[in-house]
Design a protein around this motif. Sequence first.
Motif, PDB file in Angstrom:
ATOM      1  N   ASP A 110       8.942  -2.346  -9.475  1.00 37.18           N
ATOM      2  CA  ASP A 110      10.391  -3.291  -8.806  1.00 37.18           C
ATOM      3  C   ASP A 110      10.065  -3.959  -7.997  1.00 37.18           C
ATOM      4  O   ASP A 110      10.240  -4.848  -7.081  1.00 37.18           O
ATOM      5  CB  ASP A 110      11.744  -2.107  -8.218  1.00 37.18           C
ATOM      6  CG  ASP A 110      12.601  -1.203  -9.389  1.00 37.18           C
ATOM      7  OD1 ASP A 110      12.269  -1.670 -10.563  1.00 37.18           O
ATOM      8  OD2 ASP A 110      12.894  -0.193  -9.225  1.00 37.18           O
ATOM      9  N   GLY A 111       9.125  -3.150  -6.970  1.00 34.82           N
ATOM     10  CA  GLY A 111       8.740  -4.041  -6.058  1.00 34.82           C
ATOM     11  C   GLY A 111       7.943  -6.130  -6.068  1.00 34.82           C
ATOM     12  O   GLY A 111       8.046  -6.721  -6.203  1.00 34.82           O
ATOM     13  N   HIS A 156       1.239 -10.160  -3.746  1.00 30.87           N
ATOM     14  CA  HIS A 156       1.577  -8.326  -3.983  1.00 30.87           C
ATOM     15  C   HIS A 156       1.834  -7.536  -2.769  1.00 30.87           C
ATOM     16  O   HIS A 156       2.359  -7.068  -2.260  1.00 30.87           O
ATOM     17  CB  HIS A 156       1.305  -7.825  -5.502  1.00 30.87           C
ATOM     18  CG  HIS A 156       0.921  -8.826  -6.055  1.00 30.87           C
ATOM     19  ND1 HIS A 156       0.294  -8.288  -7.555  1.00 30.87           N
ATOM     20  CD2 HIS A 156       2.121  -9.885  -6.416  1.00 30.87           C
ATOM     21  CE1 HIS A 156       1.403  -9.372  -8.809  1.00 30.87           C
ATOM     22  NE2 HIS A 156       1.941  -9.609  -7.854  1.00 30.87           N
ATOM     23  N   LEU A 157       0.273  -7.509  -2.337  1.00 36.28           N
ATOM     24  CA  LEU A 157       0.068  -6.995  -0.832  1.00 36.28           C
ATOM     25  C   LEU A 157       1.266  -6.665   0.097  1.00 36.28           C
ATOM     26  O   LEU A 157       1.700  -5.800   0.479  1.00 36.28           O
ATOM     27  CB  LEU A 157      -1.755  -6.498  -0.416  1.00 36.28           C
ATOM     28  CG  LEU A 157      -2.057  -6.284  -1.554  1.00 36.28           C
ATOM     29  CD1 LEU A 157      -3.928  -6.673  -0.277  1.00 36.28           C
ATOM     30  CD2 LEU A 157      -2.138  -4.930  -2.025  1.00 36.28           C
ATOM     31  N   MET A 216       7.959  -3.640   2.026  1.00 32.58           N
ATOM     32  CA  MET A 216       8.804  -2.990   1.350  1.00 32.58           C
ATOM     33  C   MET A 216       8.894  -1.436   2.323  1.00 32.58           C
ATOM     34  O   MET A 216       9.206  -0.851   1.941  1.00 32.58           O
ATOM     35  CB  MET A 216       9.018  -2.613  -0.416  1.00 32.58           C
ATOM     36  CG  MET A 216       9.208  -4.010  -0.479  1.00 32.58           C
ATOM     37  SD  MET A 216       9.135  -4.389  -2.255  1.00 32.58           S
ATOM     38  CE  MET A 216      10.219  -3.005  -2.833  1.00 32.58           C
ATOM     39  N   ASP A 217       8.272  -2.335   3.427  1.00 35.73           N
ATOM     40  CA  ASP A 217       7.273  -0.166   3.927  1.00 35.73           C
ATOM     41  C   ASP A 217       6.541   0.485   3.695  1.00 35.73           C
ATOM     42  O   ASP A 217       6.969   1.994   3.617  1.00 35.73           O
ATOM     43  CB  ASP A 217       9.038   0.438   4.778  1.00 35.73           C
ATOM     44  CG  ASP A 217       9.843  -0.276   5.916  1.00 35.73           C
ATOM     45  OD1 ASP A 217       9.333  -0.685   6.286  1.00 35.73           O
ATOM     46  OD2 ASP A 217      11.197  -0.320   5.494  1.00 35.73           O
ATOM     47  N   TYR A 218       6.476   0.088   2.726  1.00 38.20           N
ATOM     48  CA  TYR A 218       5.541   0.912   1.288  1.00 38.20           C
ATOM     49  C   TYR A 218       4.017   1.127   2.669  1.00 38.20           C
ATOM     50  O   TYR A 218       3.065   0.443   3.267  1.00 38.20           O
ATOM     51  CB  TYR A 218       4.769   0.125   0.314  1.00 38.20           C
ATOM     52  CG  TYR A 218       5.395   0.934  -0.634  1.00 38.20           C
ATOM     53  CD1 TYR A 218       5.250   1.808  -1.695  1.00 38.20           C
ATOM     54  CD2 TYR A 218       7.060   0.127  -0.829  1.00 38.20           C
ATOM     55  CE1 TYR A 218       6.075   1.729  -2.582  1.00 38.20           C
ATOM     56  CE2 TYR A 218       7.489   0.330  -2.038  1.00 38.20           C
ATOM     57  CZ  TYR A 218       7.141   0.947  -2.460  1.00 38.20           C
ATOM     58  OH  TYR A 218       8.281   1.758  -4.064  1.00 38.20           O
ATOM     59  N   GLN A 219       2.944   2.119   2.901  1.00 41.77           N
ATOM     60  CA  GLN A 219       1.913   2.578   3.047  1.00 41.77           C
ATOM     61  C   GLN A 219       0.904   2.905   2.032  1.00 41.77           C
ATOM     62  O   GLN A 219       1.030   3.207   1.269  1.00 41.77           O
ATOM     63  CB  GLN A 219       1.907   3.902   3.786  1.00 41.77           C
ATOM     64  CG  GLN A 219       3.291   4.543   4.791  1.00 41.77           C
ATOM     65  CD  GLN A 219       2.587   2.823   6.010  1.00 41.77           C
ATOM     66  OE1 GLN A 219       1.697   2.639   6.340  1.00 41.77           O
ATOM     67  NE2 GLN A 219       3.617   2.180   6.171  1.00 41.77           N
ATOM     68  N   PHE A 220      -0.235   2.198   2.708  1.00 39.73           N
ATOM     69  CA  PHE A 220      -0.955   2.013   1.101  1.00 39.73           C
ATOM     70  C   PHE A 220      -1.973   3.494   1.886  1.00 39.73           C
ATOM     71  O   PHE A 220      -2.959   2.742   3.297  1.00 39.73           O
ATOM     72  CB  PHE A 220      -2.177   0.394   1.046  1.00 39.73           C
ATOM     73  CG  PHE A 220      -1.561  -0.344   0.781  1.00 39.73           C
ATOM     74  CD1 PHE A 220      -0.999  -0.087  -0.417  1.00 39.73           C
ATOM     75  CD2 PHE A 220      -0.593  -1.204   1.667  1.00 39.73           C
ATOM     76  CE1 PHE A 220      -0.536  -1.441  -0.958  1.00 39.73           C
ATOM     77  CE2 PHE A 220      -0.010  -2.296   1.154  1.00 39.73           C
ATOM     78  CZ  PHE A 220      -0.093  -2.801  -0.141  1.00 39.73           C
ATOM     79  N   ILE A 221      -2.860   4.123   0.860  1.00 40.42           N
ATOM     80  CA  ILE A 221      -3.196   4.766   1.166  1.00 40.42           C
ATOM     81  C   ILE A 221      -4.855   5.391   0.033  1.00 40.42           C
ATOM     82  O   ILE A 221      -4.779   4.716  -0.373  1.00 40.42           O
ATOM     83  CB  ILE A 221      -2.780   5.987   1.361  1.00 40.42           C
ATOM     84  CG1 ILE A 221      -1.672   6.755  -0.049  1.00 40.42           C
ATOM     85  CG2 ILE A 221      -1.979   6.501   2.706  1.00 40.42           C
ATOM     86  CD1 ILE A 221      -1.606   7.866  -0.265  1.00 40.42           C
ATOM     87  N   GLU A 243       3.679  13.320  -4.460  1.00 41.43           N
ATOM     88  CA  GLU A 243       3.526  12.214  -3.767  1.00 41.43           C
ATOM     89  C   GLU A 243       4.350  11.841  -2.707  1.00 41.43           C
ATOM     90  O   GLU A 243       5.343  12.321  -2.389  1.00 41.43           O
ATOM     91  CB  GLU A 243       2.416  11.133  -4.559  1.00 41.43           C
ATOM     92  CG  GLU A 243       4.091  10.695  -5.496  1.00 41.43           C
ATOM     93  CD  GLU A 243       4.175  10.932  -6.266  1.00 41.43           C
ATOM     94  OE1 GLU A 243       5.508  11.092  -7.421  1.00 41.43           O
ATOM     95  OE2 GLU A 243       3.348  12.481  -7.284  1.00 41.43           O
ATOM     96  N   PRO A 244       3.546  11.702  -1.382  1.00 37.47           N
ATOM     97  CA  PRO A 244       4.701  11.131  -0.442  1.00 37.47           C
ATOM     98  C   PRO A 244       5.022  10.079  -0.628  1.00 37.47           C
ATOM     99  O   PRO A 244       5.170   9.106  -1.535  1.00 37.47           O
ATOM    100  CB  PRO A 244       3.730  10.456   0.632  1.00 37.47           C
ATOM    101  CG  PRO A 244       1.709  10.189  -0.159  1.00 37.47           C
ATOM    102  CD  PRO A 244       2.192  11.223  -1.520  1.00 37.47           C
ATOM    103  N   ARG A 245       6.057   9.608  -0.264  1.00 38.36           N
ATOM    104  CA  ARG A 245       6.985   8.675  -0.535  1.00 38.36           C
ATOM    105  C   ARG A 245       6.935   7.487   0.288  1.00 38.36           C
ATOM    106  O   ARG A 245       6.180   7.205   0.872  1.00 38.36           O
ATOM    107  CB  ARG A 245       8.889   8.980   0.021  1.00 38.36           C
ATOM    108  CG  ARG A 245       9.790  10.244  -0.808  1.00 38.36           C
ATOM    109  CD  ARG A 245      10.767  10.555  -0.281  1.00 38.36           C
ATOM    110  NE  ARG A 245      11.437   8.481   0.124  1.00 38.36           N
ATOM    111  CZ  ARG A 245      12.068   8.123  -0.789  1.00 38.36           C
ATOM    112  NH1 ARG A 245      12.509   7.955  -2.298  1.00 38.36           N
ATOM    113  NH2 ARG A 245      12.890   7.339  -0.561  1.00 38.36           N
ATOM    114  N   LYS A 246       6.654   6.023  -0.657  1.00 35.38           N
ATOM    115  CA  LYS A 246       6.957   4.884  -0.414  1.00 35.38           C
ATOM    116  C   LYS A 246       5.453   4.856   0.124  1.00 35.38           C
ATOM    117  O   LYS A 246       4.688   3.860   1.239  1.00 35.38           O
ATOM    118  CB  LYS A 246       7.301   4.099   1.400  1.00 35.38           C
ATOM    119  CG  LYS A 246       8.664   4.580   1.109  1.00 35.38           C
ATOM    120  CD  LYS A 246       9.067   2.918   0.420  1.00 35.38           C
ATOM    121  CE  LYS A 246      10.439   2.775   0.646  1.00 35.38           C
ATOM    122  NZ  LYS A 246      11.109   1.184   0.143  1.00 35.38           N
ATOM    123  N   THR A 247       4.934   4.998  -0.861  1.00 38.02           N
ATOM    124  CA  THR A 247       2.694   5.347  -0.442  1.00 38.02           C
ATOM    125  C   THR A 247       2.103   4.486  -2.211  1.00 38.02           C
ATOM    126  O   THR A 247       2.501   4.633  -2.828  1.00 38.02           O
ATOM    127  CB  THR A 247       1.863   6.345  -0.434  1.00 38.02           C
ATOM    128  OG1 THR A 247       2.195   7.317  -1.231  1.00 38.02           O
ATOM    129  CG2 THR A 247       3.043   7.021   1.487  1.00 38.02           C
TER     130      THR A 247
END
Length: 106
Positions: free
Chosen positions: A7-8, A34-35, A41-46, A61-65
């Motif tokens: 969606d993002g 995209h990044l 959108m407050d996504y964390q890259f792990i 899985e963790p949310r917003k990752t």
Amino acid sequence: FFFQAEDGIRDVERSRGLGDVYKRQVSPDQFEAHLVKLKKMDYQFISMDRLVDYIRQNGFEPRKTAVITFDDGWVDNHQYALPILKKMNCPAAFFLTTEQFYEGHQ
């Protein structure tokens, strides 16, 4: 997870005219956009390791990752994507196809 990330990306596609983001290739500018959008959108890259550890400990899985992966390990991953990943402080996993090394491909 994947639905939210898609969606993002679709929002990026609509708002910036980036074209079909589900193609096998995107330009370096599109990749960076995209990044940036996902970070906004407050996504964390792990890292892949961190994701696996989290799932083992919590069962989900963790949310917003987001985990960034590259298949086949083409030289352009190093040439174009790696500088963007470093600039944006995003970990990534690169999967190499070793057969290509024996056949002399890049």
